[in-house]
Scaffold this motif. Structure first.
Motif, mmCIF file in Angstrom:
data_model
loop_
_atom_site.group_PDB
_atom_site.id
_atom_site.type_symbol
_atom_site.label_atom_id
_atom_site.label_comp_id
_atom_site.label_asym_id
_atom_site.label_seq_id
_atom_site.Cartn_x
_atom_site.Cartn_y
_atom_site.Cartn_z
ATOM 1 N N ALA A 1 1.542 -4.015 -4.761
ATOM 2 C CA ALA A 1 0.412 -5.018 -5.089
ATOM 3 C C ALA A 1 -0.210 -5.368 -3.798
ATOM 4 C CB ALA A 1 1.047 -6.336 -5.499
ATOM 5 N N GLY A 2 0.372 -5.399 -2.636
ATOM 6 C CA GLY A 2 -0.167 -5.655 -1.355
ATOM 7 C C GLY A 2 -1.076 -4.601 -0.938
ATOM 8 N N ALA A 3 -0.344 -3.204 -1.311
ATOM 9 C CA ALA A 3 -1.055 -1.924 -0.955
ATOM 10 C C ALA A 3 -2.249 -1.858 -1.725
ATOM 11 C CB ALA A 3 0.012 -0.612 -1.316
ATOM 12 N N ALA A 4 -2.261 -2.244 -3.246
ATOM 13 C CA ALA A 4 -3.439 -2.241 -4.091
ATOM 14 C C ALA A 4 -4.534 -3.057 -3.521
ATOM 15 C CB ALA A 4 -2.992 -2.492 -5.273
ATOM 16 N N THR A 5 -4.097 -4.273 -2.869
ATOM 17 C CA THR A 5 -5.259 -4.976 -2.148
ATOM 18 C C THR A 5 -5.989 -4.199 -1.048
ATOM 19 O OG1 THR A 5 -3.990 -6.982 -2.880
ATOM 20 C CG2 THR A 5 -5.611 -7.172 -1.127
ATOM 21 N N VAL A 6 -4.926 -3.522 -0.248
ATOM 22 C CA VAL A 6 -5.712 -2.947 0.872
ATOM 23 C C VAL A 6 -6.681 -1.978 0.524
ATOM 24 C CG1 VAL A 6 -5.024 -1.317 2.883
ATOM 25 C CG2 VAL A 6 -3.500 -3.202 2.212
#
Length: 392
Positions: free
Chosen positions: A177-182
């Motif tokens: 989910a954090g990577a998708a935000t990046v």
């Protein structure tokens, strides 16, 4: 707080995305990292070998951090490197579920190589976004502290229902989910390639006498934090504290980072970076000094309110000081070098020194040494503050 009336919509959106990123990665790290050593022991790795692995991992992170920083500054691939630093360790966590020591060790070392760059690269991104959004880095970083506090609590709840070998699943989900935000972050900070060579840039950075003195001061101050990170639970139990009170103390410490980091912007504007660092170093010394003089569980719990005023305030001021000293062309490199000294060398020496002091002379000897070390760092920061005044 930023004045949203005069901040462009793009900058406000970028700040929101970065705050979400810090929250998600904080949740992932807070849920997984505190239980990593327990997971390794559960999978059949001896406790003594786990300690060796952690030490080697810290040393490895020291070696690779400046390399990643130099690559980011040279080729302006901030987003790609940040993605790798999140996705690779999250994917490799699956292999921690295997009962093969060689597989676990290989996965752990590969994770360290990539994960070590996450904090400095994310910080360089956040500092740049904060400047464009006319706010403080602390208003972004505080979400990471909130995530870490909530993640640690959530990890305990998860393990009460599921086996520790399955802890990789929520860690992977939150990390992705954090990577998708990046992926949604702007590439505006990556458009210009560095005009200076890698060796020239690092030489200029380390050739700054005040910056070198700052790094040494950071080392003396932050090596004391291992007295909390590694030995607080043992010291608390020696003083007669219970496990339930330990949890309260750890949660209190994590939560105090949030208001400190949010207020950091006003403090920095009011007294400047050097004085803020000096003030935070004093709170470090006060924190250890009180625990040295009053080894009582109730006092040791209450004194955790100083965690935010010591670590939280110091870290925000230090990151912004590094950003200012490094310049636009060397942001990731500067943050990597700082992280290498602050967390890397400080962590290794602090664990070795405070471990020796704790087991040879008890918690009181450890806290006394930490008080002295923090005061030495504060003295160096006072000298830096005087020099900065004379040169301004």
């Amino acid at each position: 707080m930023e004045n949203t009336a005069i901040i462009p919509l793009e900058a406000r959106t970028e700040l929101l995305k970065l705050r979400l990123l810090y929250l998600l990665t904080g949740l992932a790290g807070g849920l997984f990292n505190p239980y990593l050593t327990t997971l390794f022991v559960h999978q059949g790795i001896g406790a003594n070998l786990v300690g060796v692995l952690m030490s080697i991992g810290t040393l490895l992170s020291i070696i690779v951090q400046p390399v990643w920083g130099l690559l980011v500054d040279r080729y302006r691939q901030t987003k790609l490197v940040l993605l790798l630093s999140i996705c690779v360790p999250a994917s490799l966590s699956f292999f921690y579920g295997f009962k093969y020591v060689a597989v676990i060790i290989m996965a752990y070392f590969l994770s360290i190589i990539f994960q070590s760059t996450q904090s400095p690269v994310a910080d360089s991104y956040a500092v740049s976004a904060a400047q464009k959004g006319r706010t403080s880095y602390g208003t972004i970083r505080s979400l990471g502290s909130l995530g870490t506090a909530l993640g640690g609590y959530a990890g305990g709840l998860y393990l009460s229902r599921f086996g520790i070998s399955q802890l990789w699943m929520p860690f992977l989900a939150l990390s992705l989910a954090g990577a998708a935000t990046v992926l949604t972050l702007s590439r505006s900070t990556e458009r210009n390639a560095s005009a200076i060579s890698l060796t020239q840039g690092i030489r200029e950075l380390l050739g700054n006498r005040l910056f070198l003195m700052f790094l040494v001061a950071c080392f003396f101050v932050n090596q004391t934090l291992t007295a909390y990170n590694s030995f607080f639970v043992l010291a608390f139990q020696d003083a007669g504290g219970s496990y339930s009170l330990v949890g309260t103390a750890l949660l209190l410490a994590s939560l105090t980072n949030i208001p400190s980091m949010l207020l950091a912007a006003r403090i920095l504007r009011s007294i400047g970076h050097e004085r803020t660092l000096l003030l935070a170093a004093f709170f470090y010394a006060l924190r250890w000094g009180i625990q040295w003089l009053f080894p009582v569980p109730a006092v040791m719990v209450g004194i955790q309110v100083l965690h935010g005023l010591s670590f939280g305030l110091f870290y925000v001021a230090a990151v912004e000081y590094v950003a200012q000293a490094s310049g636009k062309k060397m942001q990731a490199t500067g943050q990597s070098v700082f992280n290498m000294v602050f967390s890397g060398l400080g962590g290794i020496v602090g664990n070795l020194l405070n471990g020796y002091l704790f087991y040879s002379g008890g918690a009181q000897m450890m806290y006394l040494a930490c008080t002295v070390s923090a005061l030495i760092g504060a003295g160096m920061l006072y000298w830096i503050n005087r020099k900065s005044k004379l040169s301004s």
